[in-house]
Scaffold this motif. Structure first.
Motif, short mmCIF file in Angstrom:
data_model
loop_
_atom_site.label_atom_id
_atom_site.label_comp_id
_atom_site.label_asym_id
_atom_site.label_seq_id
_atom_site.Cartn_x
_atom_site.Cartn_y
_atom_site.Cartn_z
N SER A 76 9.54 17.27 -9.07
CA SER A 76 8.16 17.12 -8.58
C SER A 76 8.01 17.82 -7.24
N GLU A 127 2.06 6.09 -13.12
CA GLU A 127 2.78 6.38 -11.88
C GLU A 127 3.64 7.63 -12.02
N ASN A 128 4.25 7.79 -13.19
CA ASN A 128 5.02 9.01 -13.46
C ASN A 128 4.14 10.24 -13.39
N LEU A 164 1.24 15.13 -7.68
CA LEU A 164 1.33 15.38 -6.24
C LEU A 164 1.52 16.86 -5.95
N LYS A 207 2.43 2.15 -3.33
CA LYS A 207 1.47 2.65 -4.32
C LYS A 207 0.97 4.05 -3.97
N SER A 208 1.24 4.48 -2.73
CA SER A 208 0.76 5.79 -2.30
C SER A 208 1.64 6.90 -2.89
N GLY A 209 1.23 8.13 -2.67
CA GLY A 209 1.97 9.25 -3.22
C GLY A 209 3.42 9.29 -2.75
N LYS A 259 -1.57 17.63 -2.72
CA LYS A 259 -0.76 17.01 -1.68
C LYS A 259 -1.55 15.96 -0.90
N LEU A 266 5.39 6.49 -4.27
CA LEU A 266 5.79 6.77 -5.66
C LEU A 266 7.07 7.61 -5.67
N ALA A 267 7.11 8.60 -4.78
CA ALA A 267 8.29 9.47 -4.72
C ALA A 267 9.52 8.69 -4.28
N VAL A 272 0.84 -1.20 0.00
CA VAL A 272 0.00 0.00 0.00
C VAL A 272 0.87 1.25 0.00
N ARG A 304 -3.67 13.47 -1.65
CA ARG A 304 -4.41 12.51 -2.47
C ARG A 304 -4.59 11.19 -1.72
N SER A 305 -5.42 10.35 -2.29
CA SER A 305 -5.73 9.07 -1.66
C SER A 305 -4.46 8.30 -1.34
N ILE A 306 -4.43 7.61 -0.18
CA ILE A 306 -3.23 6.83 0.13
C ILE A 306 -3.26 5.50 -0.60
N PHE A 307 -4.41 5.14 -1.18
CA PHE A 307 -4.51 3.84 -1.83
C PHE A 307 -4.25 3.94 -3.33
N GLY A 308 -3.08 4.49 -3.68
CA GLY A 308 -2.70 4.50 -5.08
C GLY A 308 -3.53 5.45 -5.91
N LEU A 330 3.04 11.04 -9.87
CA LEU A 330 4.12 11.63 -9.08
C LEU A 330 4.15 13.16 -9.23
N VAL A 331 4.08 13.64 -10.47
CA VAL A 331 4.12 15.09 -10.64
C VAL A 331 2.80 15.73 -10.25
N LEU A 385 13.84 13.72 -11.31
CA LEU A 385 12.39 13.80 -11.43
C LEU A 385 11.76 14.09 -10.07
#
Lengths: 300, 264
Positions: free
Chosen positions: A173, B101-102, B108, A153-155, B112, A158-159, A150, B114-118, B105-106, A169
């Protein structure tokens, strides 16, 4: 190989899989060879054992997670704020941890946990007899794997993943790569220490040498898992790491039962790692040799 | 909008290799300006971008973005307001992560919390609509790893990523130089479209004099860390490529002559 031995191997494989998962995070995702692991694993053993002796085995797991996080934090700060090379930062923390681990264990190199309540004995009454340890370990590992999945997959996850892939990148970001490296190393070492605490309670002792070579063992598991399952999606990678860890323990079990002394264990581990890491290069050499041979035969 | 006030930067200061890359350079950009920058190698074009982006700190001078002093703001904080593209198409994307995913990422940057579940389906639809604008068929490949894309596709994706959350300033550092001519034209076309749609203040370094004159509303020529020519409006509309080249020769020559006088 007997069924009992197989079950024990599975249990140990699952415990050690947390180390492999930690290395997956630092070595594969962050692209950092984090040597904190050797000290961090013993740190987990020591904290887990001391808490168990005091009658708080579950608290011991949490304390180990906390201690591992701190160890990761120290390595991360050395790397990001003080600009120490990643490998050296890990070695520095690992060296310091040796003394700290002895301190935690009351200046004793070995801490037996005989006749103590452990998480396994406390959970046993609620679980089917015979498989109680396996289920307890399996559940803890499953929770960790799900949480890790989990997170990745979260923000923030991802970072962290992008940090190992392309730090430019991450910066563009508007995220500080120092921050993502810190998060990653803290999590990785928390998992490693948790594994140590689980092992100490499983084997009923904590020893100052428990963590020696743990980086190598974790990497071996990780790489074997990748060789079998492949490096595709995140689910595949996590599954591969678990399976690799179990297979590694199987190999060790076979090695021990086939009349090899236990003291040869680390030598076998090192050989396995050397072969599994260099496998692509060896394969290439063999293919080159074959190609040369066939081309020689075709010469008139 | 953007204001550079007498900025100076010398690399390897105090050594025989000292190189004054920026020499008391000043410029003022108005909102919506699209400035193309030309100049020979080592003129300081990329150094200006690095100074604005925060890759290094200035020796002296100030950088103001929308009247706020960003001279000492760290790189990642400036990135909240500044989008950047580089010549190397590999630099702006993470190859082992998927397209979505790319983008997430940006994204974000804007979102700031956003959902924690992907990635949510709503975000996915948004990404798909944005990718469709590129006209490269990437909208059907959200789950593909970016490393599988061609250089042109990756640069187009980077352009999208840099502008998805509209930046206050967009810096394009020869972003089409590594692409084949057809792809380069396509990416330039996309650039013009996206910049116009968002009315983004943009600076673009190029070695292609024709596109320097075609795109945007203002052209700057640089030499030895200084701006030697700044044309816009009617004067820029009427100038031809040979005339500009001639002007470049003449202008940079005078600077060289000045140097000789100084050294004599």
């Amino acid at each position: 190989m007997s069924l009992t031995l197989l079950q024990g191997t599975l249990e140990q494989g699952l415990i050690y899989s947390l180390v492999a998962l930690g290395l997956f995070l630092s070595f594969r995702i962050l692209n950092i060879a984090d040597l904190t692991v050797d000290g961090g694993f013993t740190l987990g053993c020591a904290t887990g054992a001391v808490a168990t002796l005091a009658g708080h085995p579950f608290l011991g797991l949490w304390l180990a997670v906390g201690a591992g996080t701190l160890a990761g934090l120290v390595t991360a700060l050395l790397q990001t704020k003080l600009k120490v090379q990643p490998i050296l930062a890990g070695i520095i923390t690992m060296t310091a941890l040796y003394s700290i681990n002895l301190m935690i264990m009351g200046n004793r190199a070995n801490l037996p946990l005989l006749k103590c309540d452990t998480i396994y004995t406390l959970l046993a009454p609620y679980l089917p007899a015979g498989y109680d340890k396996l289920i307890a370990i399996g559940c803890i590992v499953a929770v960790v794997v799900i949480l890790l999945y989990v997170f990745l997959k979260s923000g923030t996850g991802l970072a962290v993943r992008a940090t190992g892939d392309n730090p430019d990148l991450v910066r563009s970001s508007s995220i500080n790569p120092s921050f993502t490296i810190t998060i990653g190393l803290c999590l990785a070492n928390a998992m490693v220490a948790l594994s140590g605490a689980m092992l100490a309670q499983y084997q009923l002792f904590s020893d100052i040498t428990n963590g020696t070579g743990m980086v190598v063992i974790g990497l071996a598991s990780l790489i074997m898992g990748e060789a079998i399952i492949g490096r595709g999606s995140m689910q595949r990678c996590l599954l591969g790491t678990l399976i690799g860890s179990i297979i590694y323990r199987l190999i060790i079990a076979v090695a021990i039962t086939s009349s090899l002394a236990a003291s040869n264990l680390k030598l076998i581990s090192a050989v396995i790692v050397a072969i599994s890491i260099s496998w692509p290069a060896i394969k290439e050499k063999i293919e080159f040799f074959k190609l040369k041979q066939t081309s020689k035969k075709q010469m008139p | 909008m953007l204001e550079l006030q007498n900025i100076n930067k010398t690399f390897n200061k105090g050594t025989p290799n000292a190189k004054q890359a920026l020499n008391n350079l000043s410029i003022h950009l108005y909102p919506g300006d699209f400035v193309s920058i030309i100049g020979s190698n080592g003129a300081g074009k990329s150094t200006v971008f690095n100074a604005i982006g925060g890759s290094f700190l200035l020796d002296s001078g100030h950088i103001l973005l929308e009247k706020k002093d960003i001279t000492f703001l760290p790189e990642h904080k400036r990135a909240q307001q500044i989008g950047r593209l580089f010549q190397d198409p590999l630099r702006g994307t993470a190859p082992n992560m998927t397209i979505e995913e790319n983008l997430a990422l940006v994204y974000l940057r804007a979102n700031k919390h956003r959902s924690i579940f992907g990635i949510t389906n709503k975000e996915r639809d948004f990404f798909r609509s944005k990718l469709a604008e590129l006209n490269l068929g990437l909208e059907d490949r959200l789950k593909s790893k970016v490393g599988l894309l061609s250089g042109g596709q990756r640069q187009a994706l980077t352009l999208l990523m840099a502008t998805m959350v509209t930046p206050k300033l967009l810096l394009l550092d020869e972003h089409t130089a590594a692409l084949d001519p057809a792809t380069a034209d396509k990416v330039l076309e996309l650039t013009a479209k996206i910049v116009a749609a968002g009315n983004i203040t943009t600076m673009m370094i190029t070695h292609n004099i024709a596109s320097a004159l075609n795109l945007g509303n203002r052209t700057i020529m640089m030499n030895n860390g200084q701006i030697i020519l700044d044309i816009s409006g009617e004067k820029r509309k009427q100038i031809t490529v040979p005339q500009l080249l001639e002007l470049f020769k003449e202008k940079s020559q005078t600077v060289l002559d000045d140097d000789r006088i100084l050294l004599a």
